[in-house]
Design an enzyme around this catalytic site. Structure first.
Site, PDB file in Angstrom:
ATOM      1  N   GLU A 156     -10.527   3.255   9.972  1.00  0.00           N
ATOM      2  CA  GLU A 156      -9.380   3.202  11.053  1.00  0.00           C
ATOM      3  C   GLU A 156      -9.409   4.334  12.176  1.00  0.00           C
ATOM      4  O   GLU A 156      -8.952   4.598  13.113  1.00  0.00           O
ATOM      5  CB  GLU A 156      -7.994   3.243  10.493  1.00  0.00           C
ATOM      6  CG  GLU A 156      -7.404   4.376   9.567  1.00  0.00           C
ATOM      7  CD  GLU A 156      -6.133   4.613   9.404  1.00  0.00           C
ATOM      8  OE1 GLU A 156      -5.635   3.730   8.376  1.00  0.00           O
ATOM      9  OE2 GLU A 156      -5.301   5.333  10.119  1.00  0.00           O
TER      10      GLU A 156
ATOM     11  N   ASN B  81      -5.584   8.923   3.926  1.00  0.00           N
ATOM     12  CA  ASN B  81      -5.394   9.687   5.231  1.00  0.00           C
ATOM     13  C   ASN B  81      -6.382  10.604   5.331  1.00  0.00           C
ATOM     14  O   ASN B  81      -6.249  11.692   5.806  1.00  0.00           O
ATOM     15  CB  ASN B  81      -4.207   9.770   5.746  1.00  0.00           C
ATOM     16  CG  ASN B  81      -3.525   8.287   6.114  1.00  0.00           C
ATOM     17  OD1 ASN B  81      -2.660   7.860   5.221  1.00  0.00           O
ATOM     18  ND2 ASN B  81      -3.699   7.717   7.322  1.00  0.00           N
TER      19      ASN B  81
ATOM     20  N   GLU C 151      -8.172   3.929   0.237  1.00  0.00           N
ATOM     21  CA  GLU C 151      -8.479   4.128   1.615  1.00  0.00           C
ATOM     22  C   GLU C 151      -8.394   5.431   2.199  1.00  0.00           C
ATOM     23  O   GLU C 151      -7.630   6.468   1.769  1.00  0.00           O
ATOM     24  CB  GLU C 151      -7.312   3.451   2.459  1.00  0.00           C
ATOM     25  CG  GLU C 151      -7.510   3.358   3.938  1.00  0.00           C
ATOM     26  CD  GLU C 151      -6.269   2.475   4.546  1.00  0.00           C
ATOM     27  OE1 GLU C 151      -5.961   1.213   3.867  1.00  0.00           O
ATOM     28  OE2 GLU C 151      -5.952   2.785   5.755  1.00  0.00           O
TER      29      GLU C 151
ATOM     30  N   LYS D 141       0.669  -1.140   0.079  1.00  0.00           N
ATOM     31  CA  LYS D 141       0.139   0.227   0.179  1.00  0.00           C
ATOM     32  C   LYS D 141       0.795   1.312  -0.094  1.00  0.00           C
ATOM     33  O   LYS D 141       1.818   1.301   0.840  1.00  0.00           O
ATOM     34  CB  LYS D 141      -0.837  -0.024   1.404  1.00  0.00           C
ATOM     35  CG  LYS D 141      -1.900   0.998   1.049  1.00  0.00           C
ATOM     36  CD  LYS D 141      -2.730   0.898   2.365  1.00  0.00           C
ATOM     37  CE  LYS D 141      -2.493   1.315   3.592  1.00  0.00           C
ATOM     38  NZ  LYS D 141      -3.578   0.921   4.942  1.00  0.00           N
TER      39      LYS D 141
ATOM     40  N   ASP E 155      -3.519   4.958   0.101  1.00  0.00           N
ATOM     41  CA  ASP E 155      -4.154   5.521   1.310  1.00  0.00           C
ATOM     42  C   ASP E 155      -4.105   6.953   1.393  1.00  0.00           C
ATOM     43  O   ASP E 155      -3.039   7.565   1.367  1.00  0.00           O
ATOM     44  CB  ASP E 155      -3.462   4.760   2.469  1.00  0.00           C
ATOM     45  CG  ASP E 155      -4.213   5.115   3.910  1.00  0.00           C
ATOM     46  OD1 ASP E 155      -5.067   6.075   4.067  1.00  0.00           O
ATOM     47  OD2 ASP E 155      -3.713   4.656   4.971  1.00  0.00           O
TER      48      ASP E 155
ATOM     49  N   GLU F  68      -2.747  -5.381   7.522  1.00  0.00           N
ATOM     50  CA  GLU F  68      -1.542  -4.453   7.392  1.00  0.00           C
ATOM     51  C   GLU F  68      -0.259  -4.934   8.153  1.00  0.00           C
ATOM     52  O   GLU F  68      -0.402  -5.038   9.340  1.00  0.00           O
ATOM     53  CB  GLU F  68      -2.152  -3.070   7.715  1.00  0.00           C
ATOM     54  CG  GLU F  68      -1.195  -2.005   7.176  1.00  0.00           C
ATOM     55  CD  GLU F  68      -1.737  -0.568   7.374  1.00  0.00           C
ATOM     56  OE1 GLU F  68      -2.684  -0.441   8.398  1.00  0.00           O
ATOM     57  OE2 GLU F  68      -1.374   0.253   6.811  1.00  0.00           O
TER      58      GLU F  68
ATOM     59  N   LYS G 125       1.140   5.626   0.196  1.00  0.00           N
ATOM     60  CA  LYS G 125       0.561   6.612   0.642  1.00  0.00           C
ATOM     61  C   LYS G 125       0.166   7.690  -0.521  1.00  0.00           C
ATOM     62  O   LYS G 125       1.026   7.876  -1.275  1.00  0.00           O
ATOM     63  CB  LYS G 125       1.322   7.381   1.664  1.00  0.00           C
ATOM     64  CG  LYS G 125       1.369   6.637   3.093  1.00  0.00           C
ATOM     65  CD  LYS G 125      -0.175   6.196   3.633  1.00  0.00           C
ATOM     66  CE  LYS G 125      -0.190   5.787   5.030  1.00  0.00           C
ATOM     67  NZ  LYS G 125      -1.093   5.333   5.412  1.00  0.00           N
TER      68      LYS G 125
ATOM     69  N   HIS H 204      -7.306  -2.609  10.517  1.00  0.00           N
ATOM     70  CA  HIS H 204      -6.082  -1.862  10.932  1.00  0.00           C
ATOM     71  C   HIS H 204      -4.974  -2.405  11.044  1.00  0.00           C
ATOM     72  O   HIS H 204      -5.080  -3.362  11.852  1.00  0.00           O
ATOM     73  CB  HIS H 204      -6.535  -0.395  11.440  1.00  0.00           C
ATOM     74  CG  HIS H 204      -5.401   0.676  11.324  1.00  0.00           C
ATOM     75  ND1 HIS H 204      -5.104   1.428  12.498  1.00  0.00           N
ATOM     76  CD2 HIS H 204      -4.570   1.073  10.303  1.00  0.00           C
ATOM     77  CE1 HIS H 204      -4.117   2.359  12.023  1.00  0.00           C
ATOM     78  NE2 HIS H 204      -3.955   2.052  10.867  1.00  0.00           N
TER      79      HIS H 204
HETATM   80  C1  0YR Z   1       0.851   7.350  10.340  1.00  0.00           C
HETATM   81  N1  0YR Z   1      -2.351   2.883   8.067  1.00  0.00           N
HETATM   82  C2  0YR Z   1      -2.464   4.166   8.428  1.00  0.00           C
HETATM   83  C3  0YR Z   1       0.059   6.217  10.680  1.00  0.00           C
HETATM   84  C4  0YR Z   1      -1.182   4.666   9.453  1.00  0.00           C
HETATM   85  C5  0YR Z   1      -0.944   5.987   9.500  1.00  0.00           C
HETATM   86  O1  0YR Z   1       0.238   8.613  10.573  1.00  0.00           O
HETATM   87  O2  0YR Z   1      -0.489   6.145  11.700  1.00  0.00           O
HETATM   88  O3  0YR Z   1      -0.570   6.414   8.303  1.00  0.00           O
HETATM   89  O4  0YR Z   1      -1.831   4.171  10.689  1.00  0.00           O
HETATM   90  O5  0YR Z   1      -3.093   4.964   7.705  1.00  0.00           O
HETATM   91  O6  0YR Z   1      -3.336   2.328   7.266  1.00  0.00           O
HETATM   92 MG    MG Z   2      -4.900   3.864   6.843  1.00  0.00          MG
END
Ligand code: 0YR
Ligand code: MG
Length: 370
Positions: free
Chosen positions: A253, A203, A227, A171, A201, A325, A173, A303
């Protein structure tokens, strides 16, 4: 199994390579903020929540554990996990000031400690207590190679390395700029070939317009899921996105309650369900989400599997759970760590939930709780 004491603790553990970033956070340490529940006959259970190691914030959690939850537990029978969960989660005094947030994170730590205690007392790993092994292997996917703070060439290198190590899923970011993230996605897909699953992902950073633009460009890269594309609580936005793209939507999450998940299920705003035992009210509440997801025929991908190794037990025991994960920051801190072998999490063998900290971690990473 009369409870004698509930003691909070805080560990701050360094992340891989001293610093990582996703679209919203840049951190150097992971916070393991927890509770040790001890019975009168000397049995101990450990549970914890996960934080970004902000000490004043972490101390709000330990204070909540110590002063709000602990007095309701001392003298109780630790076996009665569901009854004790209700006693804490529906405590009218506390509910008034926080049906979610610090109160829930504290509850998570305690609930996990109670389940750990129960499995330890029964002499079985938690997955057995939760109903037994329903699958041969739990597939791991690697997130630790995909941080936004990793430069493009290193990202491709790390993705290849993870595949060489046996991971069949990774995965990366996203959530910086749509064009940059599409470039990185295409480069990684090219490097790993068509067989490895590749998720992204965000976030919770982007607007719906950014997400739609990203998805249009990303569909050709065969994205396993997108995600947290939008702000965590935005049910309507996720439902719109889910209708507009072929890429499956994953989230959860950052959700605190089973009710929050129900809303996403009802509005068809989610394809992959990602509860976290360390953020919701522990294992007790995540089991509710797994059952509900299963009834909606939705797969669960809890998560992180090692920042919350309880998820390994859960994934072996619950038929809704499919993949997990891998972010290895804190696994070395526990006596029975989550291990990945050939791209799959090993079936835990020791009694309990795998949450007992090592004395080494205790010495190296412990912080003051007040
Ligand atoms: C860092 N996993 C996440 C971490 C992670 C975050 O901020 O806490 O990237 O938990 O999204 O899927
Ligand atoms: Mg995440």
């Amino acid at each position: 199994m009369k409870i004698k004491s509930v003691q909070p603790f805080i560990l701050h553990v360094p992340v891989t390579g001293s610093q990582i970033a996703d679209s919203t956070h840049s951190i150097t340490h992971w916070g393991v903020v927890g509770a040790q529940v001890e019975t009168e006959d000397g049995l101990k259970g450990y549970g914890f929540t996960g934080t970004h190691a902000h000490l004043p914030g972490d101390q709000l959690i330990t204070r909540c554990i110590e002063t709000c939850h602990a007095p309701l537990l001392v003298g109780e029978d630790a076996n009665d996990v569901h009854r004790l969960w209700l006693k804490l989660a529906r405590n009218p005094a506390l509910q008034w000031i926080g049906r979610a947030g610090i109160t829930t994170l504290s509850l998570a730590a305690i609930d996990i400690a109670l389940w750990d205690l129960k499995a330890t007392a029964a002499g079985v790993p938690l997955w057995k207590l939760l109903g037994g092994q329903v699958r041969q292997k739990v597939r791991a996917y690697n997130t630790d190679i995909g941080w936004l703070s990793i430069a493009d060439d290193k990202l491709v290198e790390g993705a290849r390395r993870a595949v060489d190590e046996g991971f069949t899923g990774i995965k990366i970011k996203v959530g910086s700029s749509v064009d940059r993230d599409l470039r990185r996605l295409e480069a990684v897909r090219k490097a790993i070939g068509p067989e490895v699953t590749l998720a992204v992902d965000g976030n919770g950073k982007w607007s719906l317009a950014d997400c739609l633009r990203f998805c249009r460009g990303a569909e050709a890269s065969d994205v396993f899921w997108f995600e947290e594309p939008l702000w965590y609580d935005d049910v309507k936005g996720h439902a719109q996105l889910a209708r507009a793209t072929r890429i499956p939507v994953a989230l959860g999450e950052q959700l605190y309650t089973a009710d929050a998940f129900s809303e996403f299920f009802a509005q068809q705003a989610i394809h992959w369900v990602q509860p976290d035992v360390t953020r919701m009210g522990g294992i007790t509440e995540v089991l509710q989400v797994c059952e509900a997801a299963h009834a909606f025929r939705l797969p669960v991908a809890p998560h992180a599997g090692d920042m919350s190794q309880v998820h390994v037990h859960l994934s072996y025991a619950h038929p809704a759970c499919e993949v997990l994960e891998y972010i290895p920051w804190i696994k070395a801190c526990f006596t029975d760590p989550a291990e990945v072998v050939d791209g799959h999490f090993a079936l835990p063998q020791e009694p309990g939930a795998g949450t007992t900290p090592t004395s080494d971690a205790w010495q190296k990473y412990r912080q003051a709780t007040a």
